[in-house]
Design a protein around this motif. Structure first.
Motif, PDB file in Angstrom:
ATOM      1  N   PHE A 241       0.828  -1.207   0.000  1.00 47.40           N
ATOM      2  CA  PHE A 241       0.000   0.000   0.000  1.00 47.40           C
ATOM      3  C   PHE A 241       0.863   1.257   0.000  1.00 47.40           C
ATOM      4  N   GLN A 242       1.894   1.289   0.840  1.00 39.56           N
ATOM      5  CA  GLN A 242       2.766   2.456   0.907  1.00 39.56           C
ATOM      6  C   GLN A 242       3.490   2.684  -0.419  1.00 39.56           C
ATOM      7  N   THR A 243       3.940   1.613  -1.050  1.00 44.57           N
ATOM      8  CA  THR A 243       4.597   1.730  -2.353  1.00 44.57           C
ATOM      9  C   THR A 243       3.617   2.231  -3.403  1.00 44.57           C
ATOM     10  N   GLY A 244       2.425   1.644  -3.436  1.00 45.97           N
ATOM     11  CA  GLY A 244       1.403   2.064  -4.387  1.00 45.97           C
ATOM     12  C   GLY A 244       0.965   3.495  -4.173  1.00 45.97           C
ATOM     13  N   LEU A 245       0.888   3.902  -2.934  1.00 46.32           N
ATOM     14  CA  LEU A 245       0.498   5.265  -2.594  1.00 46.32           C
ATOM     15  C   LEU A 245       1.546   6.271  -3.061  1.00 46.32           C
ATOM     16  N   THR A 246       2.799   5.933  -2.895  1.00 42.47           N
ATOM     17  CA  THR A 246       3.887   6.800  -3.359  1.00 42.47           C
ATOM     18  C   THR A 246       3.811   6.989  -4.873  1.00 42.47           C
ATOM     19  N   GLU A 247       3.602   5.895  -5.592  1.00 40.28           N
ATOM     20  CA  GLU A 247       3.494   5.968  -7.052  1.00 40.28           C
ATOM     21  C   GLU A 247       2.260   6.762  -7.486  1.00 40.28           C
ATOM     22  N   ALA A 248       1.133   6.533  -6.820  1.00 42.13           N
ATOM     23  CA  ALA A 248      -0.099   7.253  -7.155  1.00 42.13           C
ATOM     24  C   ALA A 248       0.063   8.750  -6.909  1.00 42.13           C
ATOM     25  N   ALA A 249       0.752   9.121  -5.827  1.00 41.41           N
ATOM     26  CA  ALA A 249       0.981  10.535  -5.521  1.00 41.41           C
ATOM     27  C   ALA A 249       1.885  11.175  -6.571  1.00 41.41           C
TER      28      ALA A 249
ATOM     29  N   GLN B  98       2.058  14.921 -11.261  1.00 36.92           N
ATOM     30  CA  GLN B  98       2.400  15.216 -12.656  1.00 36.92           C
ATOM     31  C   GLN B  98       1.198  15.758 -13.420  1.00 36.92           C
ATOM     32  N   HIS B  99       0.002  15.312 -13.053  1.00 38.33           N
ATOM     33  CA  HIS B  99      -1.207  15.697 -13.783  1.00 38.33           C
ATOM     34  C   HIS B  99      -2.010  16.790 -13.081  1.00 38.33           C
ATOM     35  N   LEU B 100      -1.536  17.242 -11.935  1.00 36.67           N
ATOM     36  CA  LEU B 100      -2.270  18.226 -11.160  1.00 36.67           C
ATOM     37  C   LEU B 100      -2.104  19.609 -11.783  1.00 36.67           C
ATOM     38  N   ALA B 101      -3.209  20.210 -12.163  1.00 35.23           N
ATOM     39  CA  ALA B 101      -3.189  21.556 -12.734  1.00 35.23           C
ATOM     40  C   ALA B 101      -3.451  22.568 -11.632  1.00 35.23           C
ATOM     41  N   PRO B 102      -2.736  23.688 -11.657  1.00 31.70           N
ATOM     42  CA  PRO B 102      -2.999  24.708 -10.642  1.00 31.70           C
ATOM     43  C   PRO B 102      -4.393  25.319 -10.827  1.00 31.70           C
ATOM     44  N   LYS B 103      -4.955  25.796  -9.719  1.00 34.27           N
ATOM     45  CA  LYS B 103      -6.278  26.411  -9.772  1.00 34.27           C
ATOM     46  C   LYS B 103      -6.223  27.649 -10.660  1.00 34.27           C
ATOM     47  N   GLN B 104      -7.218  27.775 -11.540  1.00 29.30           N
ATOM     48  CA  GLN B 104      -7.296  28.926 -12.437  1.00 29.30           C
ATOM     49  C   GLN B 104      -8.060  30.084 -11.812  1.00 29.30           C
ATOM     50  N   HIS B 105      -9.036  29.755 -10.971  1.00 32.20           N
ATOM     51  CA  HIS B 105      -9.882  30.767 -10.348  1.00 32.20           C
ATOM     52  C   HIS B 105     -10.011  30.472  -8.865  1.00 32.20           C
ATOM     53  N   GLU B 106     -10.249  31.525  -8.086  1.00 26.80           N
ATOM     54  CA  GLU B 106     -10.399  31.351  -6.640  1.00 26.80           C
ATOM     55  C   GLU B 106     -11.608  30.502  -6.274  1.00 26.80           C
ATOM     56  N   ASP B 107     -12.652  30.551  -7.097  1.00 24.97           N
ATOM     57  CA  ASP B 107     -13.869  29.828  -6.766  1.00 24.97           C
ATOM     58  C   ASP B 107     -13.822  28.345  -7.159  1.00 24.97           C
ATOM     59  N   GLU B 108     -12.716  27.898  -7.761  1.00 24.76           N
ATOM     60  CA  GLU B 108     -12.571  26.484  -8.088  1.00 24.76           C
ATOM     61  C   GLU B 108     -12.379  25.671  -6.820  1.00 24.76           C
ATOM     62  N   GLU B 109     -12.994  24.493  -6.810  1.00 28.39           N
ATOM     63  CA  GLU B 109     -12.829  23.611  -5.659  1.00 28.39           C
ATOM     64  C   GLU B 109     -11.444  22.975  -5.702  1.00 28.39           C
ATOM     65  N   GLU B 110     -10.870  22.836  -4.538  1.00 26.09           N
ATOM     66  CA  GLU B 110      -9.572  22.201  -4.431  1.00 26.09           C
ATOM     67  C   GLU B 110      -9.760  20.687  -4.479  1.00 26.09           C
ATOM     68  N   THR B 111      -8.911  20.004  -5.228  1.00 26.95           N
ATOM     69  CA  THR B 111      -9.022  18.547  -5.279  1.00 26.95           C
ATOM     70  C   THR B 111      -8.388  17.946  -4.028  1.00 26.95           C
ATOM     71  N   VAL B 112      -8.892  16.809  -3.633  1.00 25.97           N
ATOM     72  CA  VAL B 112      -8.372  16.114  -2.461  1.00 25.97           C
ATOM     73  C   VAL B 112      -7.305  15.138  -2.946  1.00 25.97           C
ATOM     74  N   SER B 113      -6.121  15.236  -2.388  1.00 25.24           N
ATOM     75  CA  SER B 113      -5.009  14.400  -2.836  1.00 25.24           C
ATOM     76  C   SER B 113      -5.209  12.947  -2.438  1.00 25.24           C
ATOM     77  N   VAL B 114      -4.541  12.070  -3.162  1.00 22.19           N
ATOM     78  CA  VAL B 114      -4.619  10.640  -2.864  1.00 22.19           C
ATOM     79  C   VAL B 114      -4.050  10.361  -1.473  1.00 22.19           C
ATOM     80  N   ASN B 115      -3.032  11.112  -1.070  1.00 26.36           N
ATOM     81  CA  ASN B 115      -2.463  10.920   0.269  1.00 26.36           C
ATOM     82  C   ASN B 115      -3.472  11.249   1.363  1.00 26.36           C
ATOM     83  N   ARG B 116      -4.237  12.299   1.151  1.00 28.76           N
ATOM     84  CA  ARG B 116      -5.245  12.684   2.136  1.00 28.76           C
ATOM     85  C   ARG B 116      -6.378  11.661   2.180  1.00 28.76           C
TER      86      ARG B 116
END
Length: 107
Positions: free
Chosen positions: A48-56, A61-79
């Motif tokens: 699980f720890q190995t898979g979690l590291t890879e998933a994170a 790599q695919h996480l795009a920064p928020k474009q607008h303040e009103d955009e919802e923040e995505t919840v990370s796989v680690n969280r």
């Protein structure tokens, strides 16, 4: 639908989509219900720890920064994985079985 993870060391529920992802990261098929025997917990925790590291890494790599303040923040796989990780750590210390099944009580 919710999935309930249960062990003598703790219990929690999470949404089915996230639960299936966590179960796959543990090295299991995403079959519900399922279980990990106490004798297999250490190995599963490491997987699980190995898979979690890879998933994170992939997520970052695919996480795009928020474009607008009103955009919802995505919840990370680690969280999302935190309760699973803690349950596996506690179960590994005591060599307890961890099970999961659909949680019909809360629906």
């Amino acid at each position: 639908m919710l999935v309930r993870f249960d062990s003598k060391v703790g219990t929690f529920s999470m949404f089915e989509k996230d639960a299936r992802h966590m179960i796959k990261l543990m090295g299991h098929s995403d079959t519900i219900p399922g279980a990990i025997l106490g004798t297999e917990i250490e190995k599963t925790l490491q997987t699980f720890q190995t898979g979690l590291t890879e998933a994170a890494k992939q997520e970052n790599q695919h996480l795009a920064p928020k474009q607008h303040e009103d955009e919802e923040e995505t919840v990370s796989v680690n969280r999302r994985a935190y309760p699973v990780l803690e349950l596996l750590k506690k179960a590994a210390k005591q060599k307890e079985t961890v099970m999961w099944d659909f949680d019909d009580k809360l629906v």
